[in-house]
Each structure stands twice: as structure tokens, then as C-alpha cells.
Design a protein around this motif. Structure first.
Motif, short mmCIF file in Angstrom:
data_model
loop_
_atom_site.label_atom_id
_atom_site.label_comp_id
_atom_site.label_asym_id
_atom_site.label_seq_id
_atom_site.Cartn_x
_atom_site.Cartn_y
_atom_site.Cartn_z
N TYR A 20 0.87 -1.18 0.00
CA TYR A 20 0.00 0.00 0.00
C TYR A 20 0.90 1.23 0.00
O TYR A 20 1.80 1.32 0.85
N THR A 21 0.68 2.16 -0.93
CA THR A 21 1.56 3.31 -1.08
C THR A 21 0.75 4.59 -1.08
O THR A 21 -0.25 4.70 -1.79
N SER A 22 1.21 5.56 -0.30
CA SER A 22 0.54 6.86 -0.25
C SER A 22 0.84 7.65 -1.52
O SER A 22 1.72 7.30 -2.31
N SER A 23 0.14 8.74 -1.68
CA SER A 23 0.48 9.71 -2.72
C SER A 23 1.78 10.40 -2.29
O SER A 23 2.18 10.34 -1.13
N ALA A 24 2.41 11.07 -3.25
CA ALA A 24 3.62 11.83 -2.91
C ALA A 24 3.25 12.92 -1.90
O ALA A 24 2.23 13.59 -2.03
N LEU A 25 4.09 13.06 -0.88
CA LEU A 25 3.84 14.05 0.17
C LEU A 25 4.10 15.46 -0.36
O LEU A 25 5.09 15.69 -1.06
N GLU A 26 3.23 16.39 -0.01
CA GLU A 26 3.42 17.78 -0.43
C GLU A 26 4.40 18.51 0.46
O GLU A 26 5.05 19.46 0.02
N ASP A 27 4.49 18.08 1.72
CA ASP A 27 5.39 18.71 2.70
C ASP A 27 6.16 17.62 3.43
O ASP A 27 5.75 16.46 3.44
N ASP A 28 7.26 18.01 4.07
CA ASP A 28 7.98 17.06 4.92
C ASP A 28 7.04 16.59 6.03
O ASP A 28 6.19 17.34 6.51
N ARG A 105 10.50 13.17 3.35
CA ARG A 105 10.66 14.44 2.64
C ARG A 105 9.52 14.66 1.64
O ARG A 105 8.94 13.70 1.12
N ALA A 106 9.24 15.91 1.37
CA ALA A 106 8.26 16.26 0.33
C ALA A 106 8.66 15.53 -0.96
O ALA A 106 9.84 15.45 -1.30
N GLY A 107 7.68 14.99 -1.66
CA GLY A 107 7.93 14.23 -2.88
C GLY A 107 8.11 12.74 -2.64
O GLY A 107 8.03 11.95 -3.57
#
Length: 160
Positions: A20-28, A105-107
């Protein structure tokens, strides 16, 4: 398993590992403290294991393990008492992973792996309910992870 972060691509390609994988994080995002997987599942067996790992997936797709935990189903209520499963009935499992402190980290993305075995790192489970020290008969456990309104499997991450 050697110490430190280990690339997980070979494990994540296995057919017996759910990913299960989240979306890319927008912020740290800092995660520091205890980690727990609240898992609702059914098993065809009287006993089975659930193994969970949290990884950090960088923008290039490299997945590095950060923490893991395992729960033997017969001890889901605590080590003081053993309770075998009723085959093919939903049950709640709380898999405690080792505490961690990490900044995603973001991304980057957060990934959860769920599987039922991690031999030889953890002792194999015969899945029969026999005594772990003297049992000899083995069987395959067919496990189903549930994630519905009635059975909301989820990962608990402490964050600030």
C-alpha cells in the motif's frame, strides 16, 4: 536482515506481499514514536503470522525499510493467553512495529507492506495451531486482509 535501510524492491514484487503506497507528500512529515498496524483479516488456518513493514519511497521509486513488526495470531490478545483462530472468520490484529524517528521528505511516499511470513528472520508458523516447539504438520494459510467500513484496517503513525 542486515542493519540499516534495505532496498525492498525484490520483496515488494513477491505475490504474497501486499503493498500500500501513499500519494507523494506535499510537505515534509516527521514520524517519531510507536507505529501500529490495526489489521482486520480472515485466515483459512487456526494460526498464522502477520508481518508489517513501513518504507520510505523516494521520487526515483527506491523503497527503503524503516521499521517492521510481527504478530503471531494465537497471541493477538497478549502473551498471557493463547487463542487460536476460527478459520475464515474476521479478527482484529494489532501489529506493533518498532518505534521509529524519520522525516519523510516532500515528494516521497509512505509505503506499507503486509505479509504472512518472514522466514528465516522470524520463526516459521506451521499454521495448524499445534505447539510451536513440538508440532510437525504444516499447512498453507490463505489470508484475506479486510478494509471496509466494518473492518477499517489502517496504519497508525505518530506525527508532529
Amino acid at each position: 536482515m542486515r542493519g540499516g535501510p534495505v532496498e525492498q524492491a525484490p520483496i515488494e514484487r513477491r505475490p504474497d506481499v501486499l503493498v500500500y503506497t501513499s500519494s507523494a507528500l506535499e510537505d515534509d512529515l516527521e514520524v517519531s514514536g510507536p507505529v501500529e498496524l490495526v489489521l482486520y483479516a480472515e485466515s483459512s488456518a487456526r494460526d498464522t503470522d502477520f508481518v508489517a513493514r513501513v518504507t520510505d519511497v523516494d521520487p526515483a521509486g527506491r523503497s527503503l525499510v524503516l521499521t517492521e513488526g510481527i504478530l503471531r495470531a494465537r497471541y493477538r490478545g497478549g502473551l498471557e493467553r493463547m487463542e487460536l483462530l476460527e478459520p475464515n472468520e474476521a479478527a482484529e490484529f494489532r501489529v506493533r512495529l518498532y518505534p521509529m524517528s524519520h522525516v519523510f521528505r516532500a515528494g516521497h511516499r509512505i509505503r506499507l507492506q503486509v505479509t504472512s511470513s518472514c522466514f528465516p528472520r522470524f520463526t516459521r508458523n506451521l499454521n495448524t495451531g499445534e505447539d510451536v516447539g513440538t508440532g510437525t504438520r504444516m499447512q498453507t494459510a490463505r489470508n484475506t486482509v479486510l478494509h471496509t467500513a466494518a473492518y477499517p484496517s489502517h496504519l497508525r503513525l505518530p506525527s508532529r
